[in-house]
Structures are given as structure tokens and as C-alpha cells.
Write a protein that holds these residues in place. Structure first.
Motif, mmCIF file in Angstrom:
data_model
loop_
_atom_site.group_PDB
_atom_site.id
_atom_site.type_symbol
_atom_site.label_atom_id
_atom_site.label_comp_id
_atom_site.label_asym_id
_atom_site.label_seq_id
_atom_site.Cartn_x
_atom_site.Cartn_y
_atom_site.Cartn_z
ATOM 1 N N ALA A 221 -18.770 21.719 57.912
ATOM 2 C CA ALA A 221 -17.917 22.904 57.734
ATOM 3 C C ALA A 221 -17.226 23.260 59.048
ATOM 4 C CB ALA A 221 -18.754 24.077 57.225
ATOM 5 N N ARG A 222 -17.928 23.094 60.155
ATOM 6 C CA ARG A 222 -17.301 23.361 61.466
ATOM 7 C C ARG A 222 -16.246 22.313 61.781
ATOM 8 N NH1 ARG A 222 -22.684 24.917 62.786
ATOM 9 N NH2 ARG A 222 -23.176 22.854 63.639
ATOM 10 N N GLU A 223 -16.490 21.077 61.381
ATOM 11 C CA GLU A 223 -15.529 20.007 61.640
ATOM 12 C C GLU A 223 -14.204 20.253 60.913
ATOM 13 O OE1 GLU A 223 -15.633 17.323 63.602
ATOM 14 O OE2 GLU A 223 -17.669 17.648 64.336
ATOM 15 N N ILE A 224 -14.267 20.834 59.722
ATOM 16 C CA ILE A 224 -13.066 20.965 58.884
ATOM 17 C C ILE A 224 -12.492 22.374 58.873
ATOM 18 C CG2 ILE A 224 -13.857 19.094 57.390
ATOM 19 C CD1 ILE A 224 -14.595 21.230 55.291
ATOM 20 N N GLN A 225 -12.994 23.251 59.737
ATOM 21 C CA GLN A 225 -12.567 24.654 59.663
ATOM 22 C C GLN A 225 -11.067 24.835 59.903
ATOM 23 O OE1 GLN A 225 -14.697 26.946 62.581
ATOM 24 N NE2 GLN A 225 -14.345 25.480 64.234
ATOM 25 N N ASN A 226 -10.446 23.915 60.645
ATOM 26 C CA ASN A 226 -9.003 24.028 60.909
ATOM 27 C C ASN A 226 -8.168 23.071 60.069
ATOM 28 O OD1 ASN A 226 -9.348 26.025 62.953
ATOM 29 N ND2 ASN A 226 -9.927 24.409 64.408
ATOM 30 N N ALA A 227 -8.787 22.456 59.064
ATOM 31 C CA ALA A 227 -8.060 21.532 58.193
ATOM 32 C C ALA A 227 -7.099 22.299 57.291
ATOM 33 C CB ALA A 227 -9.044 20.705 57.362
ATOM 34 N N LYS A 228 -6.109 21.579 56.741
ATOM 35 C CA LYS A 228 -4.982 22.229 56.064
ATOM 36 C C LYS A 228 -5.260 22.854 54.699
ATOM 37 C CE LYS A 228 -1.973 18.854 56.365
ATOM 38 N NZ LYS A 228 -2.509 17.858 57.308
ATOM 39 N N PRO A 229 -5.987 22.209 53.776
ATOM 40 C CA PRO A 229 -6.084 22.776 52.429
ATOM 41 C C PRO A 229 -6.609 24.204 52.414
ATOM 42 C CG PRO A 229 -6.940 20.559 52.480
ATOM 43 C CD PRO A 229 -6.712 20.957 53.905
ATOM 44 N N GLY A 230 -6.283 24.906 51.372
ATOM 45 C CA GLY A 230 -6.703 26.277 51.168
ATOM 46 C C GLY A 230 -5.984 26.780 49.938
ATOM 47 N N GLU A 231 -6.406 26.263 48.781
ATOM 48 C CA GLU A 231 -5.719 26.542 47.529
ATOM 49 C C GLU A 231 -6.120 27.913 46.973
ATOM 50 O OE1 GLU A 231 -3.418 24.458 46.051
ATOM 51 O OE2 GLU A 231 -3.582 23.244 47.863
ATOM 52 N N ALA A 232 -5.157 28.619 46.410
ATOM 53 C CA ALA A 232 -5.417 29.961 45.872
ATOM 54 C C ALA A 232 -6.020 29.913 44.474
ATOM 55 C CB ALA A 232 -4.118 30.769 45.848
ATOM 56 N N GLU A 233 -5.848 28.810 43.758
ATOM 57 C CA GLU A 233 -6.343 28.716 42.382
ATOM 58 C C GLU A 233 -7.277 27.515 42.247
ATOM 59 O OE1 GLU A 233 -3.279 27.116 39.575
ATOM 60 O OE2 GLU A 233 -1.922 27.462 41.276
ATOM 61 N N PRO A 234 -8.163 27.545 41.239
ATOM 62 C CA PRO A 234 -9.100 26.427 41.054
ATOM 63 C C PRO A 234 -8.340 25.130 40.785
ATOM 64 C CG PRO A 234 -9.680 28.302 39.650
ATOM 65 C CD PRO A 234 -8.336 28.592 40.223
ATOM 66 N N TYR A 235 -8.913 24.020 41.241
ATOM 67 C CA TYR A 235 -8.260 22.725 41.021
ATOM 68 C C TYR A 235 -9.297 21.623 40.854
ATOM 69 C CZ TYR A 235 -9.176 22.020 46.052
ATOM 70 O OH TYR A 235 -9.780 21.910 47.288
ATOM 71 N N ILE A 236 -8.833 20.554 40.221
ATOM 72 C CA ILE A 236 -9.615 19.325 40.095
ATOM 73 C C ILE A 236 -9.108 18.367 41.170
ATOM 74 C CG2 ILE A 236 -10.212 17.386 38.593
ATOM 75 C CD1 ILE A 236 -9.353 19.248 36.218
ATOM 76 N N PHE A 237 -10.016 17.853 41.995
ATOM 77 C CA PHE A 237 -9.628 16.891 43.027
ATOM 78 C C PHE A 237 -9.983 15.500 42.539
ATOM 79 C CE2 PHE A 237 -10.508 14.484 47.005
ATOM 80 C CZ PHE A 237 -9.229 14.537 47.544
ATOM 81 N N CYS A 238 -8.991 14.608 42.504
ATOM 82 C CA CYS A 238 -9.195 13.238 42.037
ATOM 83 C C CYS A 238 -8.918 12.244 43.160
ATOM 84 C CB CYS A 238 -8.286 12.928 40.848
ATOM 85 S SG CYS A 238 -8.755 13.798 39.346
ATOM 86 N N TYR A 239 -9.868 11.352 43.373
ATOM 87 C CA TYR A 239 -9.739 10.347 44.420
ATOM 88 C C TYR A 239 -10.268 9.028 43.873
ATOM 89 C CZ TYR A 239 -10.300 8.173 49.065
ATOM 90 O OH TYR A 239 -10.220 7.346 50.156
ATOM 91 N N PHE A 240 -9.347 8.177 43.438
ATOM 92 C CA PHE A 240 -9.714 6.889 42.861
ATOM 93 C C PHE A 240 -9.186 5.758 43.742
ATOM 94 C CE2 PHE A 240 -9.460 9.504 38.854
ATOM 95 C CZ PHE A 240 -10.837 9.528 38.634
ATOM 96 N N LEU A 241 -10.082 4.878 44.132
ATOM 97 C CA LEU A 241 -9.696 3.708 44.918
ATOM 98 C C LEU A 241 -9.330 2.531 44.028
ATOM 99 C CD1 LEU A 241 -12.510 3.874 47.640
ATOM 100 C CD2 LEU A 241 -10.141 4.639 47.857
ATOM 101 N N GLY A 242 -9.962 2.443 42.868
ATOM 102 C CA GLY A 242 -9.740 1.331 41.961
ATOM 103 C C GLY A 242 -8.687 1.641 40.917
ATOM 104 N N THR A 243 -8.588 0.767 39.929
ATOM 105 C CA THR A 243 -7.530 0.859 38.911
ATOM 106 C C THR A 243 -8.066 1.259 37.539
ATOM 107 O OG1 THR A 243 -7.745 -1.501 38.390
ATOM 108 C CG2 THR A 243 -6.169 -0.888 40.111
ATOM 109 N N ASN A 244 -9.315 1.679 37.468
ATOM 110 C CA ASN A 244 -9.963 2.025 36.205
ATOM 111 C C ASN A 244 -9.187 3.115 35.463
ATOM 112 O OD1 ASN A 244 -11.637 2.883 34.143
ATOM 113 N ND2 ASN A 244 -13.496 2.891 35.389
ATOM 114 N N GLN A 245 -8.528 2.735 34.370
ATOM 115 C CA GLN A 245 -7.723 3.699 33.617
ATOM 116 C C GLN A 245 -8.581 4.647 32.792
ATOM 117 O OE1 GLN A 245 -4.340 4.197 33.995
ATOM 118 N NE2 GLN A 245 -4.810 2.832 35.710
#
Length: 399
Positions: A221-245
């Protein structure tokens, strides 16, 4: 006597913009420095002949890594075909390079050519390799991640090293056992990795935590305290490395059922045409700290990534992990996910195998038990690293 530095070989490649690679590399560096070690990151700039390059290509094909070769060959063609994709990758690479410049580059020492690399190894009291998929069959002939370049008299330590596969090709087993025998201490990231070490060498490996798990939630949490994100509404975060449809379809179903917007990191390992319409937002200007912050603030996380799963666990997110590779694939890398779930006691409901994604992702996780298991794993792993760095020729370097 002037204390010598510890050499650190990490999974680093110039221009490589994978978030997990940077984060685990930084986490192990920070952990060793927290233990009072002087650390120097060893960079190797190869000077290979055409014959050597041809041999490496043959090894990669025999090891079943032909797909990775094709991906690299086609990458430049795809970048030219889709200029917007090329521009996005440029932004992402710049963001990751900025992170490396700030957190890793101050510790770099570059060696040009194998002779310089070998001679330079003699200046260290020990050389540590870790972590990530540094021992894939494709990497064997490079003599780098397996520390074959390190002088015989210099102690060698592996921390959370991964073979990245469930089985070593038959033609490589003898050579794999030979380089493993040169290590004074071997920590691996998965149970299957331990089985490989124990069966092919005279060494006994210990399963240890991925370096990202060595730092606590509060430290991250200390490492990322100055990172950019800060969304006002709930969201789904998707991070896919492969091609699985199937994974994309399930994530879209989660979006439909919740009404939440989707933030997706597109085209990580390769260009996936279908992903052009996947996600409401698809930022490219995202560095590793931004990546962690996106996870830490998400209502839901959907991923096929080991490290995205790790940070979902660290920050107690509601997450769903998907297999990136077919279970029958000999070059698949699903075992690290299986090992993580097993060690931490995470319900199989959070490893998607069909069904209603909303009910599965909302299934309760016993975070008290998971945190207890993680704390025990972290403590045992830190003890392993401390003991390994207190071996022959290293004792005076770490307080």
C-alpha cells in the motif's frame, strides 16, 4: 576487508513490459536489502555468433517453445499492421521503463559478452537468481539464469525460481540436474518445481513464496500510494495474458449481471483481435505500481495471471482466476496457480471451470485462514532466504 556485493540475476529483458516480472524483481531486491544485504543486479548483454543463435533456436523448438518463437517473429508485423496497437504498446513500455529506471536501474551492473560475465561473477560473495520463470527449457543453453556462468567457488542461491513447465524435456534432464547440483540452496515457487529438483539433482528444494508475497499488504500500500488509479465508481478489472475466449465471455457476463464498468489491460503477451472491443476502458499508460493499484481498488478481478491473482489475494479482492493453458499441455504453466491455491487454502470456486460466475466470484473466502497460511509461508520463506544468505562467504554482508 571490504565486503563484496551479492549479485542478483532477475528476469529482466530490455523493453519487456510485463508487470509481474518487474514487481517480483523489485520485491526480492527490496527484501534482500531489508535483510542488510548489498545487492547488485547483474545484466548480461549477449554477443552471440550465428551458430550459437541457431543452436538456441533448435533447442527452443525441441523444448516445445516454438509458439513463443512465432510470437516474437510476428510481433513486428502486427505492430505495423495495427498502428494504434503499436502506439499503445509504446506507451506501456515507456511506463514500465519509468518504473525500472526509478526502482531497479540504480542497482544495475551490465556485462557485455560471456567472458566478461564469467569474470565479473568472481567479484561477488554469492549470486542469487530469482524468481519467475527463469528455468524454462528455452533458457537452458544461455548459461545465465541457471548460473552456469558463475565461477565454481562462488555460492549460488535460487529463490522462488520456476521451471514454468510441469515436465522437463527428456533431452534436457541430465543437463538440468547438472546445473542444479551447483547450487548451495534452492528455493522454488511451486511444488512441481520441488519435485523436478529432487528427482533430477542431488539437491533438495524448498517451496517458497513468490517475492511479491514477501511484502505485506501495508508495504505494498505504501509502494502504490502515489499511483494513478482512483476510480469513483465500482469496476471490474480484467487482466488476461492468454487468448482464452471463455474467460472473456465469463467476464462480460459478470459485467452484465453487476452493471459495473470493465477496465481491461489489453494485448499483453500478444495482439488479440477480439480484445479491441473488450472492456469499457483499456488504458496503456500503466506502470507496475498503477497495475497493483487497479487491483487493490477493484470490486472484482478476472485474470489468468499468477501475479494478478497474488495481488488480488494480498488486497482481499473478490477474484476469479482462469487457466491460461490447457491442462494437457506439457509446456503449460498452470501448476503455479494450483500450488498457490493449495498452499494458501483457497477454494476451488475461485478457479473458473464453468457455471455462474457471479455466484462463484461472490463465494466467501476465509481471509483469516488465508492470511494465516500466507503469514506462515512468508515467515518460512524469509527464514530460507536469510539462511541461504548466511552461507559460505556471505555471512558478513547481511546483518
Amino acid at each position: 576487508m571490504v565486503d563484496k556485493k551479492i549479485g542478483y540475476v532477475m528476469a529482466y529483458r530490455e523493453g519487456h513490459n510485463n508487470y509481474g516480472t518487474s514487481l517480483q524483481g523489485y520485491a526480492l531486491l527490496k527484501t534482500m536489502r531489508q535483510q542488510g544485504c548489498q545487492v547488485e543486479i547483474i545484466l548480461y548483454e549477449k554477443r552471440l555468433s550465428l551458430v550459437q543463435k541457431a543452436r538456441f533456436a533448435v533447442n527452443a523448438i525441441r523444448a516445445g517453445e516454438w509458439r513463443n518463437i512465432l510470437l516474437r517473429v510476428n510481433r513486428q508485423k502486427v505492430l505495423k499492421k495495427y498502428p494504434h496497437y503499436g502506439e499503445g504498446i509504446r506507451k506501456r513500455t515507456e511506463a514500465v521503463n519509468g518504473y525500472k529506471e526509478k526502482k531497479l536501474m540504480p542497482y544495475f551492473h551490465k556485462y557485455v559478452g560471456y567472458k566478461a560475465l564469467h569474470e565479473g561473477s568472481k567479484s561477488y560473495s554469492a549470486v542469487v537468481v530469482g524468481s519467475d520463470q527463469v528455468w524454462t527449457p528455452m533458457s537452458l543453453p544461455n548459461k545465465y539464469f541457471n548460473l552456469l556462468f558463475v565461477d565454481d567457488e562462488v555460492p549460488k542461491v535460487a529463490y522462488a525460481s520456476s521451471f514454468g513447465v510441469s515436465d522437463i524435456p527428456k533431452f534436457q534432464r541430465k543437463a538440468t540436474g547438472a546445473y542444479l547440483d551447483r547450487f548451495s540452496a534452492i528455493g522454488v515457487r511451486e511444488q512441481r518445481g520441488k519435485e523436478i529438483v529432487d528427482s533430477l539433482s542431488r539437491r533438495t528444494a524448498q517451496v517458497v513464496a513468490d517475492p511479491t508475497l514477501l511484502l505485506t499488504r501495508e508495504e505494498w500500500a505504501r509502494e502504490i500510494q502515489n499511483a494513478k488509479p482512483g476510480e469513483a465508481e465500482p469496476y471490474i478489472f480484467c487482466y488476461f495474458l492468454g487468448t482464452n475466449q471463455e474467460a472473456r465471455r465469463a467476464a462480460n457476463e459478470l459485467k452484465r449481471q453487476t452493471g459495473y464498468k470493465m477496465i481491461a489491460i489489453r494485448h499483453m503477451d500478444e495482439y488479440v483481435a477480439e480484445d479491441e472491443s473488450f472492456g469499457d476502458e483499456a488504458p496503456y499508460d500503466v506502470d507496475p505500481d498503477d497495475f497493483v493499484k487497479y487491483i487493490s481498488e477493484a470490486a472484482y478481478v478476472c485474470t489468468d495471471s499468477f501475479h494478478c491473482t497474488v495481488f488480488s489475494i494480498i488486497f482481499h479482492r473478490s477474484f476469479m482466476t482462469f487457466y491460461r493453458f490447457a491442462q494437457t499441455s506439457k509446456t503449460g504453466r498452470n501448476s503455479r496457480i494450483d500450488s498457490l491455491f493449495c498452499v494458501l487454502g483457497i477454494s476451488a470456486e475461485h478457479l473458473f471451470n464453468g457455471g455462474d460466475i457471479l455466484s462463484k466470484i461472490n463465494s466467501q473466502l476465509d481471509w483469516d485462514v488465508i492470511d494465516k497460511n500466507l503469514s506462515a509461508m512468508r515467515s518460512a520463506s524469509l527464514s530460507f532466504l536469510k539462511d541461504a544468505l548466511a552461507g559460505k562467504g556471505i555471512r558478513n554482508l547481511c546483518t
